[in-house]
Write a protein that holds these residues in place. Structure first.
Motif, mmCIF file in Angstrom:
data_model
loop_
_atom_site.group_PDB
_atom_site.id
_atom_site.type_symbol
_atom_site.label_atom_id
_atom_site.label_comp_id
_atom_site.label_asym_id
_atom_site.label_seq_id
_atom_site.Cartn_x
_atom_site.Cartn_y
_atom_site.Cartn_z
ATOM 1 N N ALA A 55 0.833 -1.209 0.000
ATOM 2 C CA ALA A 55 0.000 0.000 0.000
ATOM 3 C C ALA A 55 0.862 1.251 0.000
ATOM 4 C CB ALA A 55 -0.927 -0.001 1.213
ATOM 5 N N ALA A 56 2.114 1.122 0.427
ATOM 6 C CA ALA A 56 3.021 2.271 0.429
ATOM 7 C C ALA A 56 3.173 2.859 -0.964
ATOM 8 C CB ALA A 56 4.382 1.858 0.981
ATOM 9 N N ARG A 57 3.160 2.021 -1.992
ATOM 10 C CA ARG A 57 3.314 2.518 -3.355
ATOM 11 C C ARG A 57 2.157 3.437 -3.732
ATOM 12 N NH1 ARG A 57 4.977 -3.085 -6.514
ATOM 13 N NH2 ARG A 57 6.915 -3.496 -5.363
ATOM 14 N N LEU A 58 0.965 3.150 -3.212
ATOM 15 C CA LEU A 58 -0.196 3.992 -3.495
ATOM 16 C C LEU A 58 -0.226 5.211 -2.579
ATOM 17 C CD1 LEU A 58 -2.919 1.212 -3.911
ATOM 18 C CD2 LEU A 58 -1.345 2.158 -5.618
ATOM 19 N N MET A 59 0.290 5.072 -1.372
ATOM 20 C CA MET A 59 0.320 6.194 -0.442
ATOM 21 C C MET A 59 1.343 7.239 -0.852
ATOM 22 S SD MET A 59 0.088 3.957 3.075
ATOM 23 C CE MET A 59 0.050 5.341 4.200
ATOM 24 N N ASP A 60 2.433 6.814 -1.484
ATOM 25 C CA ASP A 60 3.532 7.716 -1.807
ATOM 26 C C ASP A 60 3.349 8.432 -3.143
ATOM 27 O OD1 ASP A 60 4.678 6.918 0.532
ATOM 28 O OD2 ASP A 60 6.174 5.606 -0.378
ATOM 29 N N ASN A 61 2.292 8.115 -3.869
ATOM 30 C CA ASN A 61 2.046 8.743 -5.167
ATOM 31 C C ASN A 61 0.701 9.462 -5.158
ATOM 32 O OD1 ASN A 61 4.218 7.795 -7.286
ATOM 33 N ND2 ASN A 61 3.814 6.049 -5.950
ATOM 34 N N GLN A 62 0.741 10.732 -5.552
ATOM 35 C CA GLN A 62 -0.468 11.540 -5.559
ATOM 36 C C GLN A 62 -1.135 11.524 -6.930
ATOM 37 O OE1 GLN A 62 0.741 15.439 -4.166
ATOM 38 N NE2 GLN A 62 0.416 14.853 -2.030
ATOM 39 N N ALA A 63 -2.427 11.805 -6.914
ATOM 40 C CA ALA A 63 -3.215 11.836 -8.139
ATOM 41 C C ALA A 63 -3.409 13.276 -8.600
ATOM 42 C CB ALA A 63 -4.582 11.190 -7.901
ATOM 43 N N GLY A 64 -3.452 13.467 -9.908
ATOM 44 C CA GLY A 64 -3.806 14.768 -10.455
ATOM 45 C C GLY A 64 -5.310 14.962 -10.407
ATOM 46 N N GLY A 65 -5.747 16.209 -10.427
ATOM 47 C CA GLY A 65 -7.184 16.491 -10.395
ATOM 48 C C GLY A 65 -7.889 15.956 -11.635
ATOM 49 N N ALA A 66 -9.079 15.390 -11.444
ATOM 50 C CA ALA A 66 -9.838 14.833 -12.570
ATOM 51 C C ALA A 66 -11.316 14.770 -12.207
ATOM 52 C CB ALA A 66 -9.326 13.436 -12.933
ATOM 53 N N GLN A 67 -12.148 14.789 -13.240
ATOM 54 C CA GLN A 67 -13.591 14.621 -13.068
ATOM 55 C C GLN A 67 -14.064 13.499 -13.988
ATOM 56 O OE1 GLN A 67 -15.219 18.531 -13.863
ATOM 57 N NE2 GLN A 67 -15.134 19.087 -11.690
ATOM 58 N N PHE A 68 -14.952 12.662 -13.453
ATOM 59 C CA PHE A 68 -15.449 11.512 -14.198
ATOM 60 C C PHE A 68 -16.974 11.531 -14.184
ATOM 61 C CE2 PHE A 68 -11.379 10.384 -12.307
ATOM 62 C CZ PHE A 68 -10.676 9.884 -13.393
ATOM 63 N N PHE A 69 -17.570 11.413 -15.366
ATOM 64 C CA PHE A 69 -19.025 11.309 -15.431
ATOM 65 C C PHE A 69 -19.472 9.868 -15.208
ATOM 66 C CE2 PHE A 69 -18.107 15.226 -17.642
ATOM 67 C CZ PHE A 69 -19.110 16.073 -17.196
ATOM 68 N N ASN A 70 -18.574 8.931 -15.463
ATOM 69 C CA ASN A 70 -18.889 7.513 -15.261
ATOM 70 C C ASN A 70 -17.590 6.810 -14.907
ATOM 71 O OD1 ASN A 70 -20.008 5.003 -15.210
ATOM 72 N ND2 ASN A 70 -20.707 4.990 -17.330
ATOM 73 N N LEU A 71 -17.499 6.250 -13.721
ATOM 74 C CA LEU A 71 -16.246 5.659 -13.239
ATOM 75 C C LEU A 71 -16.512 4.267 -12.701
ATOM 76 C CD1 LEU A 71 -13.212 6.211 -12.725
ATOM 77 C CD2 LEU A 71 -13.860 7.055 -10.453
ATOM 78 N N ASP A 72 -15.748 3.272 -13.190
ATOM 79 C CA ASP A 72 -15.915 1.909 -12.701
ATOM 80 C C ASP A 72 -14.616 1.425 -12.061
ATOM 81 O OD1 ASP A 72 -14.197 1.181 -14.783
ATOM 82 O OD2 ASP A 72 -15.815 0.468 -16.066
ATOM 83 N N MET A 73 -14.695 0.262 -11.435
ATOM 84 C CA MET A 73 -13.569 -0.271 -10.678
ATOM 85 C C MET A 73 -12.344 -0.483 -11.565
ATOM 86 S SD MET A 73 -12.351 -1.341 -7.733
ATOM 87 C CE MET A 73 -13.713 -1.801 -6.637
#
Length: 309
Positions: free
Chosen positions: A89-107
């Motif tokens: 989980a550290a790999r996901l904790m250490d990387n940030q996401a850019g701003g985004a908007q989704f009208f339809n988002l799936d897994m």
């Protein structure tokens, strides 16, 4: 128990047998963690400076996958090296996401964008289909927050990692029965700190106000009111309803900690049927944390439990 460290260049560095170790697995609310100690060898220590990925093996089975955060060489009566770090989980904790908007988002879209690019390829998702509409991802939140928030929004289970490094999004399946005769010790804990009894959420766009109170929590003598705001047509991926905020804050109100001899076989999110009359603990609990520890003389397993919802 033995282990190995992998470098970014693909070199595999076998480690000596551990003289002491601690492995902690969680239900996904935080990263798993490890600490291992073994005799220092000069040639090995220099190579370990490049080590990034850590794997521990016990009895032929992989019991931990993670990343090395710290390496420490110590001299007391003898030279020893200590490695410690976090789970994948550290790999996901250490990387940030850019701003985004989704009208339809799936897994699968979430996994493709925020999980798989960081080297997490073993993934098991059960249930679904998991999908939501009109979701925004604020710039700067971690990829783990995106994944956790999406799962919370769609009602999917909390993501967690298995000992072999598989990202699992599924309900707990194992079950256990434990009594006083199985334990070395048991500790019950009531912690009112951080519990919320009244939550208000103000929608700045529509002016609507959602107010939720929990009379059961109030019966514990807790009075804690919190305010939150939201705005716009999009739901932030880490946004929570008033009811969800109260439930999340109350997860650690009543907890149990059990210590068992040896390496007890269990997984986080398994169910435990417990019989401890002196502590009035005779109901079903869910495992939230597992800590296996060897101090050089004996091995123990500590289980963290919360009441099953």
């Amino acid at each position: 128990m033995r282990g190995e460290v992998h470098t970014p260049g693909g070199e595999i560095i076998p480690l000596p047998e551990f003289t002491a170790w601690r492995l902690i697995h969680t239900d996904g609310r935080s990263a798993d963690s490890f600490e291992v100690r073994f005799p220092t060898r000069e040639d090995l220590l220099v190579r370990l400076l490049r080590g990034v990925n850590f794997y521990a093996v016990d009895g032929g089975a992989t019991v931990f996958c993670g990343v090395v955060d710290e390496a420490e060489a110590i001299w007391a009566d003898e030279y020893t090296t200590t490695l410690c770090g976090r789970g994948l989980a550290a790999r996901l904790m250490d990387n940030q996401a850019g701003g985004a908007q989704f009208f339809n988002l799936d897994m699968n879209s979430v996994l493709d964008r925020y999980v798989r690019p960081f080297g997490i390829g073993q993934i098991r998702v059960e249930g679904g289909p998991w999908r939501t509409q009109m979701v925004s991802v604020p710039a700067g939140c971690s990829c783990k927050q995106v994944l956790d928030g999406f799962c919370r929004l769609v009602g999917a289970p909390q993501p967690r990692f298995d000992p072999d490094g598989t990202l699992r999004i599924s309900r707990g399946q194992g079950s256990h029965i434990l009594g006083e005769e199985d334990l070395l010790s048991a500790k019950w804990r009531l912690c009112r700190y951080g519990v919320i009894t009244e939550q208000q959420v103000h929608d700045l766009t529509t002016g609507a106000v959602s107010v939720v109170r929990d009379p059961v929590l109030e019966s514990y003598g807790i009075r804690s009111r919190r305010f939150a705001t939201r705005s716009g047509p999009f739901t932030h991926v880490n946004e929570r309803s008033a009811r969800a905020r109260i439930a999340e804050a109350a997860r650690d109100l009543n907890t149990l900690e059990l210590t068992l001899p040896g390496g007890y076989s269990a997984r986080c999110c398994d169910t435990v049927r417990l019989s401890l009359p002196a502590l009035r603990a005779e109901e079903d609990y869910v495992i939230t944390e597992i800590c296996r520890r060897f101090d050089g003389l004996s091995e123990t397993t500590r289980l963290g439990l919360r009441a099953k919802e």
